[in-house]
Design a protein around this motif. Structure first.
Motif, PDB file in Angstrom:
ATOM      1  N   LYS A   1     -12.238 -11.222  -3.470  1.00 35.61           N
ATOM      2  CA  LYS A   1     -11.246 -10.164  -3.393  1.00 35.61           C
ATOM      3  C   LYS A   1     -11.840  -8.997  -2.606  1.00 35.61           C
ATOM      4  O   LYS A   1     -12.992  -8.616  -2.820  1.00 35.61           O
ATOM      5  CB  LYS A   1     -10.860  -9.704  -4.801  1.00 35.61           C
ATOM      6  N   PHE A   2     -11.051  -8.456  -1.670  1.00 43.38           N
ATOM      7  CA  PHE A   2     -11.505  -7.287  -0.935  1.00 43.38           C
ATOM      8  C   PHE A   2     -10.345  -6.311  -0.773  1.00 43.38           C
ATOM      9  O   PHE A   2      -9.180  -6.689  -0.858  1.00 43.38           O
ATOM     10  CB  PHE A   2     -12.068  -7.688   0.438  1.00 43.38           C
ATOM     11  N   GLU A   3     -10.689  -5.098  -0.580  1.00 44.48           N
ATOM     12  CA  GLU A   3      -9.685  -4.037  -0.453  1.00 44.48           C
ATOM     13  C   GLU A   3      -9.648  -3.523   0.979  1.00 44.48           C
ATOM     14  O   GLU A   3     -10.697  -3.347   1.632  1.00 44.48           O
ATOM     15  CB  GLU A   3      -9.991  -2.889  -1.414  1.00 44.48           C
ATOM     16  N   MET A   4      -8.423  -3.284   1.427  1.00 39.33           N
ATOM     17  CA  MET A   4      -8.226  -2.724   2.757  1.00 39.33           C
ATOM     18  C   MET A   4      -7.003  -1.829   2.729  1.00 39.33           C
ATOM     19  O   MET A   4      -5.926  -2.260   2.294  1.00 39.33           O
ATOM     20  CB  MET A   4      -8.039  -3.836   3.798  1.00 39.33           C
ATOM     21  N   SER A   5      -7.204  -0.575   3.133  1.00 37.87           N
ATOM     22  CA  SER A   5      -6.124   0.410   3.144  1.00 37.87           C
ATOM     23  C   SER A   5      -5.536   0.613   1.752  1.00 37.87           C
ATOM     24  O   SER A   5      -4.316   0.737   1.579  1.00 37.87           O
ATOM     25  CB  SER A   5      -5.024  -0.004   4.138  1.00 37.87           C
ATOM     26  N   GLY A   6      -6.409   0.556   0.739  1.00 36.17           N
ATOM     27  CA  GLY A   6      -5.947   0.791  -0.621  1.00 36.17           C
ATOM     28  C   GLY A   6      -5.219  -0.377  -1.256  1.00 36.17           C
ATOM     29  O   GLY A   6      -4.609  -0.227  -2.315  1.00 36.17           O
TER      30      GLY A   6
END
Length: 428
Positions: free
Chosen positions: A219-224
């Motif tokens: 899992k990764f986060e991008m732009s919130g």
């Protein structure tokens, strides 16, 4: 001793009536609690271990699976003997325990032993326990009446819809499916093409197995926003299997379609199930759990069938081919009829020969109280109401009636003599 009991009973009639009423109430409760079946369960206290190793001959299965399991399972507590049977691709082990061993305790001991034996077996072989039922646990057989549906689809309906629904019924151990064709993808390899491309069967198997898989990422986060990465690799069609690359030669992929043919067909069958000579049928066998009430389980299964039938395709319905509940109801109705007939005959005999209705009433009262007490003993010894036990009770009714008639006639005779002697003394 008998004279004292009789004398005490005559002096305490109210206590005797209360005890008789309490015994009858206890027996009535025991009748409702006693499990009902058609035939007595005389099967041995056994646990079945089933092992599948497809494609291997009976001798190889015997040497590498059956023999190691038999020798290892013999050391379990309360085991009388262990039987083994080997056949093509399958091994059956029957672990026979002593009669006083609890069946679920026995299954736990077998599972504990199997956990230590698995490493001695060939790779990929996993022994499993059979259902927790007995040899007479087949209480109901049914088939699917589906004239316009092919056998493969019928078997799919049975395995993926009907079976799962009926297995949830309380008291059911297993739903064993039979008949029809179990659909599968079959890859038929051309040996000449394998030789030409210098490949082996294991290469094809590994390629298909490797490409039929899913794996997770992270899992990764991008732009919130959080994203979950995963791969979807399950094969879903014949065309996908054909396009699987097996090997690269000179930068050219060799696909499964280049060396084999892929088709959707049924699993190879060793027999068929034909009903009444009208063609093949697909169905299932309801296996009852150990120690359950057969009559109650059958009623619950039939009620569940009515619910399941609402979700079947149009034109598909259940056809019950074997129902032990019919035999159970006939057995129960037979004992009821025998009881009523004997009570009527006893009343007629006593009234005709003694001309005394109170004597007939005392004998008739003895019958239901004695029957109720017999069911208390049946529950205490774990015996179900079946053809054998109910027949024994029916025969015992005759003995009870005979004793009652003899005692009533004897008491009536002595009272008549005492009364005649009393009249003679009063006249003098």
């Amino acid at each position: 001793m008998v004279h004292k009991i009789i004398a005490w009973s005559l002096r305490n009639r109210f206590i005797v009536l209360v005890l008789a009423a309490a015994l009858f109430a206890w027996g009535f409760f025991a009748v409702n609690k006693n499990p009902i079946d058609a035939i007595p369960d005389l099967s041995e206290n056994q646990v079945i271990v089933f092992t599948e190793w497809m494609g291997r001959g009976p001798q190889l299965v015997e040497d590498q699976i059956t023999y190691p399991l038999v020798t290892s399972l013999q050391g379990i507590s309360k085991v009388k003997y262990v039987r083994g049977s080997s056949m093509f691709g399958m091994s059956f082990i029957f672990v026979i325990f002593e009669d006083d061993a609890d069946i679920y305790w026995a299954r736990e001991r077998v599972l504990e032993k199997l956990s230590t034996i698995t490493r001695q077996l060939p790779q990929g072989v996993a022994p499993t326990l059979g259902p927790d039922g007995t040899g007479v646990g087949h209480i109901l057989w049914y088939t699917l009446d589906a004239p316009d549906v092919d056998l493969g689809e019928q078997r799919a309906i049975q395995d993926w819809y009907v079976k799962f629904a009926l297995q949830n019924v309380p008291g059911v151990s297993e739903i064993a499916s039979f008949g029809g064709a179990q659909q599968q993808y079959q890859v038929t390899v051309d040996p000449n093409k394998l030789l030409y491309y210098k490949l082996g069967v294991t290469d094809v198997i590994n390629a298909i197995r490797t490409n039929n898989n899913e794996s997770g990422g992270r899992k990764f986060e991008m732009s919130g926003i959080g994203y979950i990465i995963k791969t979807s690799g399950y094969l879903q069609s014949i065309e996908q299997i054909r396009n699987i690359p097996v090997k690269n030669q000179n930068s050219i992929p060799i696909r499964v379609a280049d060396i084999a043919s892929v088709q959707m067909t049924g699993e190879t069958r060793l027999g068929i199930f034909d009903q009444d000579g009208k063609g093949e049928r697909v169905g299932g066998i309801v296996v009852m759990r150990y120690g359950e009430n057969a009559d109650a389980v059958i009623d619950r299964v039939k009620a569940k069938m009515k619910e399941v039938a609402k979700g079947l395709p149009a034109g598909v319905k259940f056809d019950i081919v074997y129902d032990r509940g019919t035999l159970i109801k006939e057995s129960v109705s037979s004992i009821k009829r025998t009881l009523i007939e004997e009570m009527i005959v006893v009343s007629a005999v006593v009234i005709i020969f003694l001309f005394h209705w109170r004597s007939a009433l005392s004998i008739i009262i003895q019958i239901p109280i004695t029957l109720a007490a017999s069911f208390i003993l049946l529950n205490a010894f774990g015996i179900s109401s079946n053809i054998m036990s109910l027949t024994g009770i029916a025969l015992a009714i005759g003995v009870i009636v005979d004793n009652g008639i003899i005692m009533s006639e004897n008491a009536y005779k002595h009272l008549a003599e005492r009364y005649a002697e009393y009249l003679k003394q009063t006249k003098n």
